[in-house]
Design a protein around this motif. Structure first.
Motif, PDB file in Angstrom:
ATOM      1  N   ALA A   1       0.811  -1.262  -0.238  1.00  0.00           N
ATOM      2  CA  ALA A   1      -0.495  -0.477  -0.326  1.00  0.00           C
ATOM      3  C   ALA A   1       1.058   1.973  -0.475  1.00  0.00           C
ATOM      4  N   ASN A   2       1.845   1.068   0.189  1.00  0.00           N
ATOM      5  CA  ASN A   2       2.897   2.043   0.618  1.00  0.00           C
ATOM      6  C   ASN A   2       4.441   2.005  -0.287  1.00  0.00           C
TER       7      ASN A   2
ATOM      8  N   ILE B   1       7.044   3.765  -1.320  1.00  0.00           N
ATOM      9  CA  ILE B   1       8.038   4.005  -1.514  1.00  0.00           C
ATOM     10  C   ILE B   1       8.717   4.285   0.032  1.00  0.00           C
ATOM     11  N   GLU B   2       8.059   3.503   0.808  1.00  0.00           N
ATOM     12  CA  GLU B   2       7.944   2.579   2.523  1.00  0.00           C
ATOM     13  C   GLU B   2       9.352   1.794   2.589  1.00  0.00           C
TER      14      GLU B   2
ATOM     15  N   ALA C   1      -6.134  -1.958   0.340  1.00  0.00           N
ATOM     16  CA  ALA C   1      -4.720  -1.371   1.162  1.00  0.00           C
ATOM     17  C   ALA C   1      -5.341  -0.895   2.733  1.00  0.00           C
TER      18      ALA C   1
ATOM     19  N   TYR D   1      -2.233  -3.018   5.382  1.00  0.00           N
ATOM     20  CA  TYR D   1      -1.824  -1.916   5.576  1.00  0.00           C
ATOM     21  C   TYR D   1      -2.320  -2.013   7.012  1.00  0.00           C
TER      22      TYR D   1
ATOM     23  N   ILE E   1      -2.395   7.328   1.078  1.00  0.00           N
ATOM     24  CA  ILE E   1      -2.222   6.022   0.534  1.00  0.00           C
ATOM     25  C   ILE E   1      -2.145   5.848  -0.613  1.00  0.00           C
TER      26      ILE E   1
END
Ligand code: HEM
Lengths: 226, 316
Positions: free
Chosen positions: A42-43, A45-46, B76, B80, B285
């Motif tokens: 979901a992230n 870049i992280e 997501a 997450y 996000i």
């Protein structure tokens, strides 16, 4: 052990180097494909920042493991992989830094400066990266020749400090679960501990073996135990 | 239009078997028209077994407190997560939380109340009309989402137990089972959080039982969790088992671990940076570039008055 591993020919070494080179590229390839296919979670870049940071640390430790491996396995050619491994550590560090500057902060230099000045974990990571630059810049044979072996060697000893800074960087950025940085710290402690131990062995050896005086240009003081 | 036609027990009405795409379209329509989702009493959970859990739909009214910002994708929102009992990697809760059984479940409300008692989860699902609340969620780590929660105001539960005048704070304790959760004491388990009474009674503060029109997935804090949208996400305790009405401010999980980093109030505030993260910006996000963080996560109009006269740098 197969003979070619004990004493590989020049061609075999070239082949080994090529294999290691491609193996070192795999994590980067995996991340690049993940980015393209949108499978970095979901992230992304992280994920990218963290993965490149962790691979930098791994490559630093792998590079530091070359000498012990060589010493205890007797595979002296391992030393010929060390420069490449060190340069991969630098490459992943540069990618990590770029992920931070470009993807994470999007060239917001004010925010970046604030981060480096205000946040100890970033400051320490930044210091580690800055210290890596001269090592990468003096990695060629020509640079070794230019600097002279002794100066080159003392410059490159800063890799120990860099690895310590890298572990501190990780330790400080973790919110609560210190397990992973602890494991890396332990590995680093073993790798640095071995060096200290070798020094001690060397000191003892020098004490016990009477040096052939004619090779020395200075008087020798010997400490003899009663 | 997509219709999911196979899986699901026979007694589910075709109108209940709605794909997410359809649901979202319907939700947007309803949000605009201000109508409630009324088709069917869809508390399938109360009627039957495990099989229904996956398709159980919640009937919920749209709320004027919802934002009309684009929703963060279901994938997501449910993959997450920070739920440290199930692991510290964001993907761990989705991988491990299925081990938690959320039925039967009771929430005990105790402390300074005239009628303290326990509530079964079925009772909680019917305690007050369910509403869909589309809220921004801002994590202290610098990322954010927009989540369509389904729930009811915490105030409805608190009123049911009749808090005493001496009750000034509300403490939330969450499920902890060492058999299925981390044993390493990363935080003090069970996870505890707290609110001041006026924060707890604020209409924005809800107990969520669902998201995206369905019962909460375990990794999001099933079967019931707190959602306080103007505070950093760690305040919104998941899988709550005990609620205590107290006279004094309770100790809270992250503050116990690092009091200089995490305050009791933890209001989203772009001007007060955390030692590890500047809080001036956040990454929504699904987006690449960061966006500015809003005071009280954009809920200043509703909640700023709660903190009048307080120095938000001291009470971070
Ligand atoms: C030799 C240099 C460096 C090494 C070995 C290193 C290593 C690491 C490691 C191991 C992580 C954690 C990965 C994880 O969470 O799994 C990390 C994260 C990070 N590093 Fe570095 N790093 C270095 C330099 C830098 C520099 C120069 C910067 C920026 C100026 C930086 C910024 C960050 C940031 C922002 C994170 C992510 C923190 C988070 O996601 O919470 N690092 N790094």
């Amino acid at each position: 052990m197969p003979n070619f591993l004990r004493a590989p020919s020049g061609a075999q070494i070239a082949l080994l180097k090529a294999a290691v080179f491609f193996a070192c590229l795999l994590p980067a390839l995996d991340l690049a494909l993940g980015w393209r296919n949108g499978t970095l979670g979901a992230n992304p870049i992280e994920t990218l920042t963290r993965a490149s940071g962790e691979w930098t640390l791994r490559f630093l430790l792998i590079t530091l493991a070359v000498s012990p491996l060589r010493r205890y396995s007797g595979l002296h050619w391992l030393l010929r992989l060390r420069r490449m491994l060190g340069l991969f550590a630098f490459t992943y560090a540069a990618a990590h830094f770029m992920a931070y500057i470009w993807l994470d902060q999007f060239f917001d230099w004010r925010a970046i400066a604030h981060d480096i000045l205000d946040r100890p974990f970033i400051a320490v990571g930044f210091a580690a990266f800055v210290l890596l630059v001269p090592l990468a810049a003096t990695s060629s044979k020509a640079a070794i020749r230019r600097l002279g072996g002794r100066r080159w060697q003392s410059l490159h000893r800063s890799v120990y400090a860099i690895a310590i800074l890298a572990v501190i960087h990780f330790w400080w950025l973790v919110k609560a679960d210190l397990l992973k940085p602890f494991i890396y710290a332990l590995i680093l402690a073993v790798l640095l501990g071995l060096r200290a131990w070798w020094r001690e062995l060397e000191r003892r050896r020098q004490l016990s073996v009477p040096p052939p005086a004619k090779h020395l240009d200075r008087p020798v003081i010997r400490i003899v135990q009663k | 239009m997509l219709i999911r036609s196979t899986s699901g027990p026979a007694d589910i009405l075709p109108s209940e078997i709605t794909s997410r795409a359809l649901f979202e379209g319907r939700r947007r329509f309803l949000a605009r028209s201000g109508l409630g989702l009324t088709a069917g009493a869809a508390l399938w959970y109360g009627l039957g077994g495990e099989a229904r859990a996956a398709t159980a739909r919640l009937s919920a009214a749209a709320s004027p407190l919802s934002t009309d910002e684009a929703l963060t994708g279901h994938e997501a929102v449910t993959s997450y997560n920070n739920f440290y009992e199930f692991g510290t990697d964001k993907g761990d809760p989705a991988r491990n939380a299925h081990r938690m059984s959320t039925r039967p479940w009771t929430v005990t409300v105790e402390g300074l109340a005239a009628r303290p008692r326990s509530f079964g989860i079925d009772e909680l699902l019917k305690l007050a009309p369910l509403e869909e609340r589309i809220y921004r969620l801002r994590c202290v780590e610098g990322w954010s989402m927009v989540v369509p929660w389904v729930g009811f105001p915490l105030a409805a539960l608190l009123k049911a137990v009749e808090p005493l005048g001496s009750a000034k704070y509300v403490e939330f304790l969450t499920h902890y089972d060492p058999e299925i959760m981390l044993r390493r004491p990363i935080l003090q388990w069970p996870y505890g959080e707290g609110l001041r009474m006026d924060e707890a009674l604020h209409p924005l503060t809800i107990l969520a039982v669902g998201l995206y029109g369905e019962l909460l997935p375990n990794q999001n804090g099933a079967p019931i969790r707190l959602v306080v949208p103007w505070k950093y996400g760690f305040k919104s305790a998941k899988s709550i088992t005990t609620i205590r009405l107290l006279e004094r401010q309770p100790a809270t999980a992250w503050r116990r671990t690092a009091p200089h980093e995490y305050g009791f109030y933890a209001n989203v505030n772009p001007d007060v940076s955390h030692p590890r993260w500047s809080q001036a910006t956040e990454r929504r996000i699904g987006e690449i570039r960061k966006r500015p963080t809003l005071m009280f996560n954009g809920y200043a109009e509703q909640v700023a008055s709660l903190y009048q006269g307080m120095d938000l740098r001291t009470y971070y």
